[in-house]
Design an enzyme around this catalytic site. Sequence first.
Site, PDB file in Angstrom:
ATOM      1  N   PRO A   2       4.762   3.018  -5.275  1.00 26.25           N
ATOM      2  CA  PRO A   2       4.803   1.806  -4.454  1.00 26.25           C
ATOM      3  C   PRO A   2       5.556   2.047  -3.157  1.00 26.25           C
ATOM      4  CG  PRO A   2       5.288   1.309  -6.741  1.00 26.25           C
ATOM      5  CD  PRO A   2       5.284   2.806  -6.626  1.00 26.25           C
ATOM      6  N   GLU A   3       4.965   1.626  -2.047  1.00 24.47           N
ATOM      7  CA  GLU A   3       5.579   1.799  -0.738  1.00 24.47           C
ATOM      8  C   GLU A   3       5.943   0.424  -0.173  1.00 24.47           C
ATOM      9  OE1 GLU A   3       6.445   4.611   0.370  1.00 24.47           O
ATOM     10  OE2 GLU A   3       5.257   6.044  -0.762  1.00 24.47           O
ATOM     11  N   HIS A  90       7.022  -0.003 -22.371  1.00 25.32           N
ATOM     12  CA  HIS A  90       7.645   0.441 -21.126  1.00 25.32           C
ATOM     13  C   HIS A  90       8.379  -0.683 -20.391  1.00 25.32           C
ATOM     14  CE1 HIS A  90       5.588   4.185 -21.741  1.00 25.32           C
ATOM     15  NE2 HIS A  90       4.409   3.596 -21.713  1.00 25.32           N
ATOM     16  N   ARG A 108       7.286   5.743 -16.225  1.00 28.61           N
ATOM     17  CA  ARG A 108       7.889   7.056 -15.958  1.00 28.61           C
ATOM     18  C   ARG A 108       9.409   7.021 -15.843  1.00 28.61           C
ATOM     19  NH1 ARG A 108       3.726   9.904 -11.613  1.00 28.61           N
ATOM     20  NH2 ARG A 108       1.787   9.294 -12.649  1.00 28.61           N
TER      21      ARG A 108
END
Length: 269
Positions: A2-3, A90, A108
């Site tokens: 994500p930016e 998660h 992650r």
Amino acid sequence: MPELPEVEVTRRGLAPHLVGQVISAVVVREPRLRWPIARTVRELAGRKVRALRRRGKYLLVDCGDGHLILHLGMSGSLRLVPSGAPAGKHDHFDLLLGDRCLRLRDPRRFGAVLWTERAVEEHPLIAHLGVEPLSRALTGERLHQLSRGLRLSAKQFLMDAKRIVGVGNIYASESLFRAGIDPRKRAGRISVSEAQKLVIAIKATLRAAIKAGGSSLRDFVGSDGASGYFQNRALVYDRAGMPCRRCRTPIKRIVQGARATYFCPRCQR
């Protein structure tokens, strides 16, 4: 990863539901993220959320006497769910606000949940960040000054968060195409007129991405669970071998700094 557009989409989606609410509880299921979640984060109950801001790719939850710093890492997302919603494998962190819950999902575990009581601008993760690309501070003159004397490529220059923060890989390629600048060109050789065009291109690209809900190449979704679709409208990104949308010349793909770069060899000089 994500930016800036994806983080801004998240901020805009969450702000109306967070600001003014009182934190009723904190649940930490997995503290081992990029940095361990400190015990102080578990003690935020009773604090009121005063504002939700963004700095680069960080979300800053202002609680008055401190800030909760949130980062989505490579695969994270923040969603609003009912407070009693079952947690998935998660789902590592919950911020409960009455009958709603702000939930961090991070497969992650490269995201971050940090608490600071010092001025947030002085935090080590924030202090070194460069100019915000959508702010008035980024002008053609400022960009030109930032690029002086640099031997690195124009593409790598745009992705240097210490100079301009938040212009990620996709948006750097797209911005350079809009400005007609070859991504391999040395940043130090960008002219004043090119810098003016590039600033306009950066702002237009990022605003278009925000309007489209960001880019969902792998894991990103907004706070409502919806995927972004900017990648479907990309002018050059991930279009190697396909005709340029302007001149029909095949788009080229090269690797710069271990990241894929896409450009039109005819439109970008």
